[in-house]
Design an enzyme around this catalytic site. Structure first.
Site, PDB file in Angstrom:
ATOM      1  N   ASP A  38       0.841  -1.194   0.000  1.00 19.05           N
ATOM      2  CA  ASP A  38       0.000   0.000   0.000  1.00 19.05           C
ATOM      3  C   ASP A  38       0.874   1.241   0.000  1.00 19.05           C
ATOM      4  O   ASP A  38       1.985   1.220   0.554  1.00 19.05           O
ATOM      5  CB  ASP A  38      -0.942   0.018   1.212  1.00 19.05           C
ATOM      6  CG  ASP A  38      -2.076   1.007   1.001  1.00 19.05           C
ATOM      7  OD1 ASP A  38      -3.087   0.616   0.380  1.00 19.05           O
ATOM      8  OD2 ASP A  38      -1.948   2.169   1.418  1.00 19.05           O
TER       9      ASP A  38
ATOM     10  N   TYR B  90      -2.685  12.211   3.051  1.00 20.84           N
ATOM     11  CA  TYR B  90      -3.082  11.274   4.126  1.00 20.84           C
ATOM     12  C   TYR B  90      -2.304  11.549   5.414  1.00 20.84           C
ATOM     13  O   TYR B  90      -2.846  11.467   6.516  1.00 20.84           O
ATOM     14  CB  TYR B  90      -2.851   9.823   3.677  1.00 20.84           C
ATOM     15  CG  TYR B  90      -3.814   9.378   2.594  1.00 20.84           C
ATOM     16  CD1 TYR B  90      -5.073   8.865   2.917  1.00 20.84           C
ATOM     17  CD2 TYR B  90      -3.486   9.484   1.245  1.00 20.84           C
ATOM     18  CE1 TYR B  90      -5.961   8.471   1.932  1.00 20.84           C
ATOM     19  CE2 TYR B  90      -4.369   9.093   0.245  1.00 20.84           C
ATOM     20  CZ  TYR B  90      -5.610   8.593   0.607  1.00 20.84           C
ATOM     21  OH  TYR B  90      -6.497   8.216  -0.370  1.00 20.84           O
TER      22      TYR B  90
HETATM   23  O1  CP3 Z   1      -3.269  -2.480  -7.312  1.00 18.61           O
HETATM   24  C1  CP3 Z   1      -2.985  -3.468  -6.611  1.00 18.61           C
HETATM   25  O2  CP3 Z   1      -3.613  -4.538  -6.667  1.00 18.61           O
HETATM   26  C2  CP3 Z   1      -1.745  -3.406  -5.724  1.00 18.61           C
HETATM   27  C3  CP3 Z   1      -1.935  -3.080  -4.362  1.00 18.61           C
HETATM   28  C4  CP3 Z   1      -2.412  -1.679  -3.980  1.00 18.61           C
HETATM   29  C5  CP3 Z   1      -3.271  -1.451  -2.892  1.00 18.61           C
HETATM   30  N1  CP3 Z   1      -3.360  -0.098  -2.699  1.00 18.61           N
HETATM   31  C6  CP3 Z   1      -3.905  -2.484  -2.075  1.00 18.61           C
HETATM   32  C7  CP3 Z   1      -5.048  -2.132  -1.231  1.00 18.61           C
HETATM   33  C8  CP3 Z   1      -2.046  -0.434  -4.508  1.00 18.61           C
HETATM   34  C9  CP3 Z   1      -1.214  -0.106  -5.727  1.00 18.61           C
HETATM   35  C10 CP3 Z   1      -2.655   0.542  -3.667  1.00 18.61           C
HETATM   36  C11 CP3 Z   1      -2.469   1.984  -3.880  1.00 18.61           C
HETATM   37  C12 CP3 Z   1      -3.179   2.926  -3.000  1.00 18.61           C
HETATM   38  N2  CP3 Z   1      -3.478   2.800  -1.689  1.00 18.61           N
HETATM   39  C13 CP3 Z   1      -3.589   4.207  -3.421  1.00 18.61           C
HETATM   40  C14 CP3 Z   1      -3.340   4.810  -4.773  1.00 18.61           C
HETATM   41  C15 CP3 Z   1      -4.230   4.263  -5.824  1.00 18.61           C
HETATM   42  C16 CP3 Z   1      -5.651   4.631  -5.722  1.00 18.61           C
HETATM   43  O3  CP3 Z   1      -6.464   3.712  -5.507  1.00 18.61           O
HETATM   44  O4  CP3 Z   1      -5.972   5.814  -5.880  1.00 18.61           O
HETATM   45  C17 CP3 Z   1      -4.207   4.828  -2.326  1.00 18.61           C
HETATM   46  C18 CP3 Z   1      -4.821   6.206  -2.311  1.00 18.61           C
HETATM   47  C19 CP3 Z   1      -4.116   3.929  -1.220  1.00 18.61           C
HETATM   48  C20 CP3 Z   1      -4.546   4.166   0.178  1.00 18.61           C
HETATM   49  C21 CP3 Z   1      -5.586   3.221   0.576  1.00 18.61           C
HETATM   50  N3  CP3 Z   1      -5.395   1.879   0.755  1.00 18.61           N
HETATM   51  C22 CP3 Z   1      -6.940   3.513   0.857  1.00 18.61           C
HETATM   52  C23 CP3 Z   1      -7.570   4.892   0.763  1.00 18.61           C
HETATM   53  C24 CP3 Z   1      -7.551   2.314   1.208  1.00 18.61           C
HETATM   54  C25 CP3 Z   1      -8.945   2.129   1.704  1.00 18.61           C
HETATM   55  C26 CP3 Z   1      -9.936   2.190   0.615  1.00 18.61           C
HETATM   56  C27 CP3 Z   1     -10.388   0.802   0.237  1.00 18.61           C
HETATM   57  O5  CP3 Z   1     -10.388   0.492  -0.954  1.00 18.61           O
HETATM   58  O6  CP3 Z   1     -10.767   0.062   1.170  1.00 18.61           O
HETATM   59  C28 CP3 Z   1      -6.576   1.283   1.091  1.00 18.61           C
HETATM   60  C29 CP3 Z   1      -6.787  -0.135   1.334  1.00 18.61           C
HETATM   61  C30 CP3 Z   1      -6.337  -1.097   0.291  1.00 18.61           C
HETATM   62  N4  CP3 Z   1      -5.151  -1.042  -0.410  1.00 18.61           N
HETATM   63  C31 CP3 Z   1      -7.027  -2.282  -0.103  1.00 18.61           C
HETATM   64  C32 CP3 Z   1      -6.221  -2.933  -1.056  1.00 18.61           C
HETATM   65  C33 CP3 Z   1      -6.466  -4.247  -1.732  1.00 18.61           C
HETATM   66  C34 CP3 Z   1      -8.331  -2.761   0.486  1.00 18.61           C
HETATM   67  C35 CP3 Z   1      -8.008  -3.297   1.853  1.00 18.61           C
HETATM   68  C36 CP3 Z   1      -8.803  -4.501   2.274  1.00 18.61           C
HETATM   69  O7  CP3 Z   1      -8.497  -5.628   1.844  1.00 18.61           O
HETATM   70  O8  CP3 Z   1      -9.712  -4.279   3.094  1.00 18.61           O
END
Ligand code: CP3
Length: 344
Positions: free
Chosen positions: A75, A152
């Protein structure tokens, strides 16, 4: 270039009859096998730091769909955590962090040299993947861009308008600049270590670039990307870099040239025809099917997928969504998108 992987060929500027394809958030909650592994890990952050399980969820969409790229499972908020910020995830809501409002908050952060002791498991995930991935699959590492990560770190959570970060930028520019500089340096070392551990391509996610206006866009989206890319190119000249200034609109034009990125990823607020004329003229582009089609499917998914492929077929193109796939997506729709890209 025929012996190279499809993604690397596109990044080197080759125009391909069938574009390579992968998907942002391809390892995620829409997949039952992901949900099972996350439950096994306990929670999201434990999954990120468990190299064996993080490699497993990275591989799941490769096994199921045969995507041309695997993106490291991690992440963008692991870097602030490695710099000493507190980080936790509230189920159903999203990330929470300690905030930065005053100089004393910044002064508590660790120096860049300290990040690796926290991030070593991420490098181990890459080493496992390098060994386990099929020979045709490209391994992508990533980090958040400084502005997006700063939004963030300053607010302590995701915000609809990045208000707290804008306020700090405008009210205490000296402190804000220190945050951006620490993140720029940290990102260079983090991505460099990812490349050394096996990432063949790295991507810089600037998810909130679109909220920067005028000179702020150049100063806090373009300039840090340029610095990070220049430093990585000096250390790893052969590693291609994808930049994703999401929401940049007409400022996508020229972003690749100005920053030195090998590929500009675009969201779906711009049309593929506009992207072909204004961005792809300078090199490889990645995108940009709206992720809602992974929920809605059907004939519209097929026609919109064809529109993206057709509009971008005269230049180097990596097919992707305009943003990450959402948890309510149907895995069958992903297969339909892939079949449409590969079989017309
Ligand atoms: O793309 C992929 O599969 C690779 C892994 C990846 C994740 N996050 C896994 C994740 C990548 C490249 C990210 C990038 C990320 N993380 C960004 C930039 C890209 C975008 O989406 O705009 C941002 C802003 C984040 C920060 C983040 N992480 C947030 C705001 C959240 C919560 C929102 C949500 O979707 O629940 C996460 C959690 C997150 N990162 C999950 C995953 C698979 C979901 C977590 C879960 O399994 O509950």
């Amino acid at each position: 270039m025929a012996d190279q992987k499809k993604i690397l060929r596109a990044l080197a500027g080759e125009v391909q009859a069938v574009p390579p394809i992968w998907m942002m958030r391809q390892a995620g909650r829409y997949l039952p096998e992901y949900r099972a592994t996350r439950a096994q890990a306990g929670d999201f952050l434990s999954l990120c730091y468990n190299s064996e399980l993080a490699a497993e969820v990275t591989l799941q969409p490769i096994r199921r769909y045969g995507f041309d790229a695997a993106i490291l499972f991690a992440d963008i908020l692991l870097l602030p955590q490695a710099l000493g910020a507190d980080l936790w995830f509230v189920t159903g809501e999203g990330p929470r962090l300690s905030t930065i409002g005053a100089q004393a908050d910044f002064d508590r952060l660790k120096p860049v040299e300290a990040i690796h002791e926290t991030l070593n498991p991420v490098y181990d995930t890459l080493r496992i993947l390098k060994r386990e991935l099929p020979s045709e699959t490209t391994l992508i590492g990533f980090a958040g861009a400084p502005w997006t990560v700063a939004t963030y770190m300053i607010a302590g959570r995701g915000t609809p308008d990045q208000g707290p970060a804008h306020a700090l930028k405008d009210e205490n520019p000296a402190l804000f600049a220190q945050v951006i500089d620490r993140l720029t340096e940290g990102t260079i070392d983090y991505l460099s270590a990812q490349i050394e551990a096996g990432a063949e391509v790295v991507k810089l996610f600037d998810s909130w670039a679109g909220s920067l206006n005028g000179a702020d866009f150049d100063r806090y989206a373009l300039e840090p990307a340029k610095q990070i890319i220049a430093a990585l190119k000096a250390r790893h000249p052969d590693t291609p870099i994808i930049a994703f200034p999401r929401g940049a609109g007409d400022r996508y034009e020229g972003f690749g040239k100005a920053t030195g990125a090998d590929c500009v990823a675009v969201d779906d607020a711009v049309t593929p025809d506009w992207v072909a004329a204004h961005v792809q003229k300078d090199g490889c582009v990645q995108g940009n099917l709206a992720s809602r089609h992974m929920v809605t499917g059907g004939a519209e998914l097929v026609s919109e997928t064809r529109k993206v492929v057709d509009a971008l077929k005269h230049g180097p193109h990596i097919f992707n969504l305009g943003h990450g796939i959402t948890p309510d997506a149907d895995p069958e729709n992903v297969q339909l998108m892939i079949d449409t890209v590969r079989n017309g």
